[in-house]
Each structure stands twice: as C-alpha cells, then as structure tokens.
Design an enzyme around this catalytic site. Structure first.
Site, mmCIF file in Angstrom:
data_model
loop_
_atom_site.group_PDB
_atom_site.id
_atom_site.type_symbol
_atom_site.label_atom_id
_atom_site.label_comp_id
_atom_site.label_asym_id
_atom_site.label_seq_id
_atom_site.Cartn_x
_atom_site.Cartn_y
_atom_site.Cartn_z
ATOM 1 N N CYS A 200 -13.992 1.719 -15.271
ATOM 2 C CA CYS A 200 -14.583 3.039 -15.036
ATOM 3 C C CYS A 200 -13.476 4.067 -14.850
ATOM 4 C CB CYS A 200 -15.500 2.968 -13.812
ATOM 5 S SG CYS A 200 -16.681 4.327 -13.684
ATOM 6 N N GLU B 23 0.822 -1.206 0.000
ATOM 7 C CA GLU B 23 0.000 0.000 0.000
ATOM 8 C C GLU B 23 0.858 1.259 0.000
ATOM 9 O OE1 GLU B 23 -3.000 0.168 -0.674
ATOM 10 O OE2 GLU B 23 -3.776 -1.839 -0.305
#
Length: 298
Positions: free
Chosen positions: A200, A45
């Site tokens: 998207c 992360e």
C-alpha cells in the site's frame, strides 16, 4: 470501545498475511532480540527514521558490533559516534542516541526502559519510537503508528488516498484494530507497517494480494485520488543538507577528524551556503570550532 466483527476479521487475515509475507529483517529475528535486547530495537528505530531499510541494515550491524549496549555507547566520544554514523543522514540522530545511552546508564542502570513515559523522557525519542520499543522489544500492547501505518489507516478505514496531518486519532484508530492478545497485537502493529511499506505504497497500491482489500473503504470506492497533503522534501542536490553532509564527510575522512576551516570543502560553489552549513553544524553540536580549525565533537 471494541473493534467491530469486520475489523476483527480483517486483523486476523492481516496477521496471517504478515507471517507468510513479512520481509526477513535483522531486528525481526528472535536471535537479534536475544543478543541485543531492547537496546538493539532502540538503535534500529533511531536509524530507520527517514532512512531506507537497505541502507540501515549494514550500519546497524556495524554499530551493534562496536557498541552492543547502552553502557558501551555511553563511553564513546561524540566524534566516534558521528564518524560511525557515516552517511545514514540526519546526523543529529547519532548525538541523540549517544545522549540517550548516557541517560539510560545514569537513570536506568544501563537497561533500556520498558515504560513508554520513561522512554519518551530520553533524548531524541518521540511517540512512535517509544511505543515501538515497548511493543517490539518487550511485547507490551500499544498502538504503534508510523507513516506507512497512517496511510493504510487512511485508506482502509477512512477511504482517503493519503492521510491527514498526524493526530491523536491515528493512535485511536490503530488501537481499535489491535487484538486483545499482546503477542498478536504486536504482530498486527508490524503487519500494518509492512503492508504500507510493501503493498500500500504512497504512489502505487497493489490491492489484489492485500489482506484488507475486501474491507478497505478506499478500494471499495474505486481509489479516489483526494488531496495529497504530504510534505514535500526539498531537493537534496545543491541544498544546505548536501553542504552539511559534505562538511561532515570531509571531517570524518580527515586525520584526527580535524581540518583548517578554509580547507573544508573549499571547492563548494556557494561560499555563503558552505559557511551557513558550518555554522548550523556548530549550533547542532556536530562540529566544533577552535582557532580557525574545525573538528568533530570531542
């Protein structure tokens, strides 16, 4: 508040879509979690912040091979950490990760904490990273919202082409989409991120295969353009960021990661910008200066 039947159906189809279409990424494999645990998720992360997945994968593998635990990284020098970070960009993240490892050793006996407030107390960890570790490493139920998720929420729920500035409402919206089951909630969190990363997109939406297309407010409205409030990043070429990168690259490649100050990118076309880059790196703790010499931090 509870999710509506329409949203419940949407998240069910989203989970099915994710299981069939998710990219095969190292940190999503069960064996990755077995080998590296929550520490591996935390490192991934950190590296994924503002850095494309394709660039992260080889660096993550090399990093965890060298420092497979917080205790291992805590023993490293800052110079080793900055050198290993190489060209991942935003090198302050490397020092934050190093300090986080030291804090994990000092305050959590070397075990990456599970509790979101405890994760937030570590250097360099914000709301997204803390929740991502709690969800994807430990299986806890929290809404996880990154840039891609915010865009999908803006379109599917609010009918806007682009999200508004980040706010608490993003987490509230995502929380309404989560199933009650912890494991399935983690899948839906990952699926929303994956959908924004693959179908998207910010500049192009591929709606036909999208699992939310039948309930998406933006799609139903005919894709209105709306106002794009995304922050524009300044061009890299000729920027202070490029100058900073040049300084760090020169020191990483130097013998003992040290050079006379005047020998660091002497060919840089703007001497004032070069000096400003050096000063900012010293202020950030990424470079040390002593007796007209520059070096990576020790």
């Amino acid at each position: 508040m509870q999710a509506s039947p329409t949203r419940s159906a949407s998240t069910a189809s989203l989970g099915s879509w994710y299981r069939e279409n998710a990219r095969d990424l190292p940190w999503r494999r069960p064996e990755f979690l077995v080998e590296f645990g929550a520490w591996g998720i935390l490192v991934s992360e950190f590296m994924l912040q503002q850095t494309p997945v394709a660039r992260v994968i080889p660096h993550l593998k090399a990093w965890l091979a060298r420092w497979p635990s917080p205790a291992a990284l805590a023993q490293a020098t800052p110079a080793e950490v900055v050198h290993q970070w190489a060209n991942l960009g935003y090198p302050r993240r490397a020092l934050w990760l190093h300090r986080a490892a030291q804090e994990i050793v000092a305050r959590h006996s070397g075990d990456t904490p599970r509790d979101v407030p405890a994760l937030l107390a570590l250097p360099g960890i914000g709301d997204y990273t803390a929740r991502a570790v709690a969800v994807f490493a430990f299986g806890d139920r929290h809404p996880v919202v990154d840039t891609n998720t915010r865009r999908v929420i803006a379109r599917a729920i609010h009918g806007r082409a682009q999200p508004a500035p980040p706010s608490r409402r993003d987490l509230d919206d995502m929380a309404l989409l989560l199933p009650a089951d912890d494991a399935e909630a983690a899948v839906v969190n990952a699926a929303m991120m994956e959908l924004g990363a693959t179908l998207c997109g910010a500049r192009r939406a591929v709606c036909e295969p999208c699992p939310l297309s039948t309930t998406c407010a933006w799609h139903a409205a005919g894709h209105p353009a709306g106002e794009d409030r995304r922050r524009r990043q300044a061009a890299y070429e000729g920027s202070d960021r490029q100058a900073r990168g040049g300084v760090l690259r020169a020191l990483r490649n130097a013998v003992e990661h040290q050079l006379p100050a005047m020998a660091v990118i002497p060919e840089w076309p703007d001497a004032t910008q070069r000096d400003r880059a050096i000063d900012s790196l010293i202020a950030d703790g990424l470079v040390e200066a002593q007796d007209d010499e520059l070096r990576l931090p020790r």
